[in-house]
Design an enzyme around this catalytic site. Structure first.
Site, short mmCIF file in Angstrom:
data_model
loop_
_atom_site.label_atom_id
_atom_site.label_comp_id
_atom_site.label_asym_id
_atom_site.label_seq_id
_atom_site.Cartn_x
_atom_site.Cartn_y
_atom_site.Cartn_z
N LYS A 168 26.88 -2.40 -58.74
CA LYS A 168 26.79 -3.60 -57.91
C LYS A 168 28.13 -4.34 -57.94
O LYS A 168 28.75 -4.48 -59.00
CB LYS A 168 25.69 -4.53 -58.43
CG LYS A 168 24.29 -3.90 -58.45
CD LYS A 168 23.74 -3.74 -57.05
CE LYS A 168 22.32 -3.21 -57.09
NZ LYS A 168 21.67 -3.18 -55.77
N ASP A 197 27.45 -1.38 -54.08
CA ASP A 197 26.45 -2.11 -53.31
C ASP A 197 26.80 -3.60 -53.34
O ASP A 197 26.85 -4.21 -54.40
CB ASP A 197 25.06 -1.89 -53.92
CG ASP A 197 23.94 -2.46 -53.09
OD1 ASP A 197 24.22 -3.14 -52.09
OD2 ASP A 197 22.77 -2.22 -53.45
N GLU A 223 27.73 -0.15 -49.73
CA GLU A 223 26.37 -0.41 -49.27
C GLU A 223 26.15 -1.89 -48.98
O GLU A 223 26.59 -2.74 -49.75
CB GLU A 223 25.40 0.07 -50.35
CG GLU A 223 23.93 -0.16 -50.05
CD GLU A 223 23.04 0.41 -51.15
OE1 GLU A 223 21.92 -0.11 -51.31
OE2 GLU A 223 23.46 1.36 -51.85
N GLU A 249 18.37 -0.66 -45.87
CA GLU A 249 17.22 -1.11 -46.64
C GLU A 249 16.62 -2.39 -46.09
O GLU A 249 15.46 -2.70 -46.36
CB GLU A 249 17.60 -1.31 -48.10
CG GLU A 249 18.50 -2.50 -48.37
CD GLU A 249 18.79 -2.67 -49.85
OE1 GLU A 249 18.23 -3.59 -50.46
OE2 GLU A 249 19.60 -1.90 -50.39
N ASP A 272 14.32 2.50 -45.87
CA ASP A 272 13.33 2.24 -46.92
C ASP A 272 11.95 2.45 -46.32
O ASP A 272 11.56 1.79 -45.37
CB ASP A 272 13.51 0.80 -47.41
CG ASP A 272 12.55 0.42 -48.53
OD1 ASP A 272 11.33 0.62 -48.36
OD2 ASP A 272 13.00 -0.10 -49.55
N HIS A 299 16.57 3.90 -49.76
CA HIS A 299 16.60 2.83 -50.75
C HIS A 299 15.33 2.80 -51.58
O HIS A 299 14.22 2.81 -51.05
CB HIS A 299 16.75 1.48 -50.01
CG HIS A 299 16.50 0.28 -50.85
ND1 HIS A 299 15.33 -0.46 -50.76
CD2 HIS A 299 17.25 -0.33 -51.80
CE1 HIS A 299 15.38 -1.47 -51.61
NE2 HIS A 299 16.53 -1.41 -52.26
#
Length: 369
Positions: A168, A197, A223, A249, A272, A299
């Site tokens: 992240k 992400d 992402e 997602e 997702d 996701h």
């Protein structure tokens, strides 16, 4: 022809195994509606959906009072038709998260029912492309973790045969993200994929700036760099960087994915299953992405996505975040960093019904005589 006779609905709240923090939120619970459909042949199918932290009671209310009563008496083999009828029955709240999450619980249960009655695992019935897929890990890459913790987890996953980890990003200054990524890259070497992400945390100008830094570290994808509804900004970012832009997602319809793909605004689709509304629309998105020569890397929902990424030809990764361990009898089979599909009929999930019964009493919806 078998007809749906009744449905059992319950919601369990699953606490995450580790602390999960990203650029915009923390996850403290996972409200999980679980739904079982029964038909007049005595067969059953179980599906589920999820929310991160909140919204579960709203999904449950939509299921109990609006959608599930419309299932009674239906032919469970009409999966696409039922999905569309239920979507239009909630036209005032679609397209949107609550409706999609509710539809997903129903749709996954219908697919499980069909697979079980045909004696086939989902991965075969939905396409049968392969029997295993590489995993990348997210559980050790959260934003609050130190560089040392990130390195420790990445090395541990690499030792287990995993081929990548997701980190992240979104620390206050770009130098902080750079230092964390540099530490992981130095530890795992050039052949291990590092994925990032941003969780929609950046402005366009800052996303462009950070993408330049990501290029220097050989990052596999960027992402959710921007707000999910800003197609134009994603298109501009994609034009300005060689790092693949991953989106999906937080998209809730086939048409939203179409807009991204037509604009060249995403080179990886992260659809997702719960947020798109189930297996039925998930497969349509995957095939749409294939037509654009775009990879599908879904996701979350590891246990549900495993048979689907093995059903289609344009999937490369499965995200490793164990979700159902506390309410299933066994997890997915992992060997040398690859997840292997179940050969049992259905979704491939072995529910622990004693545990589910202990966590929540089911609500039964049936025809009123």
């Amino acid at each position: 022809m078998a007809r749906i006779t009744h449905v059992e609905l319950r919601m369990v709240d699953l606490a995450p195994k580790v602390e999960r923090v990203d650029a915009i939120q923390s996850f403290v619970s996972q409200e999980t509606p679980v739904l079982t459909i029964y038909d007049s042949d005595g067969a059953s199918g179980t599906g589920y959906s999820y929310t991160i932290g909140t919204g579960g009671p709203s999904v449950m209310a939509l299921l109990q009072h609006t959608l599930l009563p419309r299932l009674i008496g239906q032919d469970g083999d009409r999966i696409d038709g039922i999905w569309r009828e239920l979507l239009y029955a909630t036209h005032a709240t679609a397209v949107g998260a609550i409706t999609s999450l509710a539809l997903a619980a129903i749709d996954t249960a219908l697919w499980d029912l069909r697979c079980r009655k045909l004696g086939l695992p989902l991965w075969k019935l939905a396409g049968g492309s392969r029997e295993s897929i590489p995993l990348y890990s997210t559980e050790g890459g959260w934003l609050h973790l130190s560089s040392e913790a990130l390195v420790e987890d990445a090395l541990a996953m690499q030792a287990q045969g995993f081929k990548g980890s997701k980190i992240k990003i979104g620390r206050p200054h770009i130098s902080e993200d750079a230092a964390r990524l540099e530490a992981v890259r130095a530890a795992v070497g050039p052949g291990y994929e590092i994925l990032t992400d941003g969780n929609q945390g950046f402005t366009l100008s800052e996303a462009i700036r950070r993408a330049q830094m990501l290029e220097d570290h050989g990052i596999g994808w960027f992402e959710e760099p921007l707000k999910a509804d800003d197609v134009a900004a994603h298109r501009e970012l994609a034009r300005r960087t060689s790092v693949p832009v991953a989106v999906g997602e937080s998209l809730y319809s086939l048409s939203q994915f179409k807009d991204y793909l037509q604009a060249g605004a995403a080179s990886i689709v992260q659809v997702d299953l719960a947020r798109i509304g189930g297996i039925t629309p998930w497969l349509k998105v995957a095939h749409l992405a294939e037509a654009f020569n775009v990879m599908v890397c879904p996701h979350f929902l590891m246990e549900l996505h495993l048979p689907l990424v093995c059903a289609v030809p344009n999937a490369k990764w499965l995200e490793y975040i164990p979700q159902l361990d506390s309410i299933t009898e066994q997890g997915i089979e992992i060997k040398d960093g690859r997840a292997h599909v179940s050969q049992d009929p259905g979704l491939g999930i072995k529910w622990d019904w004693a545990r589910l019964d202990a966590l929540a009493d089911p609500i039964t919806i049936k025809e009123v005589v």
